[in-house]
Every structure is written in C-alpha cells, then in structure tokens.
Design a protein around this motif. Structure first.
Motif, PDB file in Angstrom:
ATOM      1  N   ASN A  25     -10.737  26.388  87.624  1.00  0.00           N
ATOM      2  CA  ASN A  25     -12.109  26.684  87.220  1.00  0.00           C
ATOM      3  C   ASN A  25     -12.153  27.174  85.775  1.00  0.00           C
ATOM      4  N   SER A  26     -11.219  28.036  85.402  1.00  0.00           N
ATOM      5  CA  SER A  26     -11.157  28.541  84.032  1.00  0.00           C
ATOM      6  C   SER A  26     -10.899  27.406  83.055  1.00  0.00           C
ATOM      7  N   THR A  27      -9.987  26.514  83.399  1.00  0.00           N
ATOM      8  CA  THR A  27      -9.674  25.375  82.533  1.00  0.00           C
ATOM      9  C   THR A  27     -10.894  24.484  82.361  1.00  0.00           C
ATOM     10  N   ALA A  28     -11.618  24.238  83.433  1.00  0.00           N
ATOM     11  CA  ALA A  28     -12.825  23.402  83.355  1.00  0.00           C
ATOM     12  C   ALA A  28     -13.880  24.064  82.470  1.00  0.00           C
ATOM     13  N   LYS A  29     -14.060  25.372  82.608  1.00  0.00           N
ATOM     14  CA  LYS A  29     -15.028  26.087  81.777  1.00  0.00           C
ATOM     15  C   LYS A  29     -14.624  26.053  80.306  1.00  0.00           C
ATOM     16  N   LEU A  30     -13.338  26.249  80.037  1.00  0.00           N
ATOM     17  CA  LEU A  30     -12.860  26.212  78.655  1.00  0.00           C
ATOM     18  C   LEU A  30     -13.016  24.813  78.056  1.00  0.00           C
ATOM     19  N   ARG A  31     -12.769  23.792  78.852  1.00  0.00           N
ATOM     20  CA  ARG A  31     -12.931  22.409  78.370  1.00  0.00           C
ATOM     21  C   ARG A  31     -14.400  22.153  78.022  1.00  0.00           C
ATOM     22  N   GLU A  32     -15.301  22.609  78.865  1.00  0.00           N
ATOM     23  CA  GLU A  32     -16.735  22.438  78.607  1.00  0.00           C
ATOM     24  C   GLU A  32     -17.168  23.230  77.373  1.00  0.00           C
ATOM     25  N   LEU A  33     -16.650  24.425  77.208  1.00  0.00           N
ATOM     26  CA  LEU A  33     -16.940  25.224  76.011  1.00  0.00           C
ATOM     27  C   LEU A  33     -16.506  24.475  74.756  1.00  0.00           C
ATOM     28  N   TYR A  47     -12.704  26.343  61.882  1.00  0.00           N
ATOM     29  CA  TYR A  47     -12.962  27.770  62.063  1.00  0.00           C
ATOM     30  C   TYR A  47     -14.451  28.066  62.212  1.00  0.00           C
ATOM     31  N   CYS A  48     -15.305  27.442  61.412  1.00  0.00           N
ATOM     32  CA  CYS A  48     -16.750  27.721  61.486  1.00  0.00           C
ATOM     33  C   CYS A  48     -17.319  27.364  62.856  1.00  0.00           C
ATOM     34  N   GLU A  49     -16.905  26.218  63.399  1.00  0.00           N
ATOM     35  CA  GLU A  49     -17.368  25.822  64.740  1.00  0.00           C
ATOM     36  C   GLU A  49     -16.849  26.807  65.785  1.00  0.00           C
ATOM     37  N   PHE A  50     -15.603  27.183  65.647  1.00  0.00           N
ATOM     38  CA  PHE A  50     -14.998  28.138  66.581  1.00  0.00           C
ATOM     39  C   PHE A  50     -15.722  29.485  66.523  1.00  0.00           C
ATOM     40  N   LYS A  51     -15.979  29.959  65.323  1.00  0.00           N
ATOM     41  CA  LYS A  51     -16.643  31.250  65.145  1.00  0.00           C
ATOM     42  C   LYS A  51     -18.039  31.221  65.754  1.00  0.00           C
ATOM     43  N   SER A  52     -18.778  30.150  65.516  1.00  0.00           N
ATOM     44  CA  SER A  52     -20.121  30.019  66.098  1.00  0.00           C
ATOM     45  C   SER A  52     -20.058  30.049  67.620  1.00  0.00           C
ATOM     46  N   MET A  53     -19.065  29.372  68.180  1.00  0.00           N
ATOM     47  CA  MET A  53     -18.919  29.346  69.635  1.00  0.00           C
ATOM     48  C   MET A  53     -18.631  30.748  70.166  1.00  0.00           C
ATOM     49  N   GLU A  55     -19.223  33.613  68.880  1.00  0.00           N
ATOM     50  CA  GLU A  55     -20.317  34.565  68.657  1.00  0.00           C
ATOM     51  C   GLU A  55     -21.444  34.422  69.674  1.00  0.00           C
ATOM     52  N   ASP A  56     -21.452  33.335  70.433  1.00  0.00           N
ATOM     53  CA  ASP A  56     -22.434  33.177  71.509  1.00  0.00           C
ATOM     54  C   ASP A  56     -22.154  34.256  72.558  1.00  0.00           C
ATOM     55  N   PRO A  57     -23.169  35.031  72.946  1.00  0.00           N
ATOM     56  CA  PRO A  57     -22.927  36.136  73.889  1.00  0.00           C
ATOM     57  C   PRO A  57     -22.294  35.710  75.217  1.00  0.00           C
ATOM     58  N   ASP A  58     -22.679  34.546  75.737  1.00  0.00           N
ATOM     59  CA  ASP A  58     -22.096  34.087  77.007  1.00  0.00           C
ATOM     60  C   ASP A  58     -20.619  33.738  76.850  1.00  0.00           C
ATOM     61  N   VAL A  59     -20.289  33.105  75.742  1.00  0.00           N
ATOM     62  CA  VAL A  59     -18.889  32.743  75.476  1.00  0.00           C
ATOM     63  C   VAL A  59     -18.069  34.004  75.235  1.00  0.00           C
ATOM     64  N   SER A  60     -18.624  34.902  74.459  1.00  0.00           N
ATOM     65  CA  SER A  60     -17.945  36.165  74.186  1.00  0.00           C
ATOM     66  C   SER A  60     -17.655  36.914  75.486  1.00  0.00           C
ATOM     67  N   SER A  64     -13.998  37.694  76.951  1.00  0.00           N
ATOM     68  CA  SER A  64     -13.676  39.099  77.233  1.00  0.00           C
ATOM     69  C   SER A  64     -13.228  39.269  78.678  1.00  0.00           C
ATOM     70  N   ALA A  65     -13.862  38.531  79.596  1.00  0.00           N
ATOM     71  CA  ALA A  65     -13.473  38.588  81.010  1.00  0.00           C
ATOM     72  C   ALA A  65     -12.051  38.067  81.196  1.00  0.00           C
ATOM     73  N   LEU A  66     -11.618  37.192  80.286  1.00  0.00           N
ATOM     74  CA  LEU A  66     -10.242  36.693  80.320  1.00  0.00           C
ATOM     75  C   LEU A  66      -9.293  37.641  79.584  1.00  0.00           C
ATOM     76  N   GLU A  67      -9.825  38.810  79.229  1.00  0.00           N
ATOM     77  CA  GLU A  67      -9.074  39.882  78.570  1.00  0.00           C
ATOM     78  C   GLU A  67      -8.592  39.486  77.174  1.00  0.00           C
ATOM     79  N   LEU A  68      -9.446  38.740  76.455  1.00  0.00           N
ATOM     80  CA  LEU A  68      -9.146  38.373  75.077  1.00  0.00           C
ATOM     81  C   LEU A  68     -10.047  39.166  74.145  1.00  0.00           C
ATOM     82  N   ASP A  69      -9.479  39.637  73.055  1.00  0.00           N
ATOM     83  CA  ASP A  69     -10.235  40.385  72.059  1.00  0.00           C
ATOM     84  C   ASP A  69     -10.971  39.384  71.178  1.00  0.00           C
ATOM     85  N   VAL A  70     -12.297  39.359  71.297  1.00  0.00           N
ATOM     86  CA  VAL A  70     -13.091  38.403  70.531  1.00  0.00           C
ATOM     87  C   VAL A  70     -13.727  39.043  69.304  1.00  0.00           C
ATOM     88  N   ASP A  71     -13.376  40.288  69.010  1.00  0.00           N
ATOM     89  CA  ASP A  71     -13.945  40.972  67.852  1.00  0.00           C
ATOM     90  C   ASP A  71     -13.408  40.428  66.538  1.00  0.00           C
TER      91      ASP A  71
END
Length: 102
Positions: A25-33, A47-53, A55-60, A64-71
């Motif tokens: 499920n995580s892999t499918a969500k990441l692929r869709e992202l 980098y700009c596309e990645f940063k925009s993604m 910065e989206d609150p749902d993606v962030s 974060s739920a995957l325990e990654l520091d997105v700051d």
C-alpha cells in the motif's frame, strides 16, 4: 505447549501478511505521489517539483507518518538522489523512501 506454538506461528504469519500488505500500500501511494508530482510526465522529478510535492500538507503528513523529516527538503532530496543526477526517477523516490524509513 503445542497449542501455544500453533497460536504463535499463526500470529507471526498474520503479522507478516499485514506487514507485506502495508508495504504494498505504501509503495502504491508513493508511486501515485510521484506521478502526480511529474506534470510533464517525463519520469523524472527535479528539485523544484520535489519541493512542491513535499510542501503539500497531505504529502507532508504522509511522509511524516513514514517517520521522515520533511522540514529540510533539500537534504531529503539529496538523500534520495544517490547517483547525484539532480533528478529522481520513480525508482529513486520509492526505493529511497523505503530505505530511509527502514
């Protein structure tokens, strides 16, 4: 005692199935992202596309739920860009996130 071993084995099997389902499920969500963050559909995120993604609150929240520091998006991008190409493929993104979250 044998009954206890049977229950323990069954519990372990259920836990492994649940863990594998969560991974898929995580892999499918990441692929869709990744697909949604790649508007030109070239299979790469700069980098700009990645940063925009990120910065989206749902993606962030998801990352974060995957325990990654997105700051620090720059550092996260560089951790995922192991080949230092300045872009991420879906393989870089999904594999990197999976690797970083353990």
């Amino acid at each position: 005692i044998q009954e206890t071993f049977k229950v323990a084995t069954k519990d372990k099997r259920i836990m492994m199935i649940s863990k594998e389902r969560l991974r898929r499920n995580s892999t499918a969500k990441l692929r869709e992202l990744f697909r949604s963050a790649d508007p030109d559909d070239n299979g790469l995120l700069g980098y700009c596309e990645f940063k925009s993604m990120v910065e989206d609150p749902d993606v962030s929240l998801l990352l974060s739920a995957l325990e990654l520091d997105v700051d620090d998006t720059k550092s996260l991008f560089h951790l995922l860009d192991e080949e230092e190409t300045g872009t991420l493929t879906s393989h870089d993104f999904i594999g990197g996130i999976s690797r970083l979250k353990g």
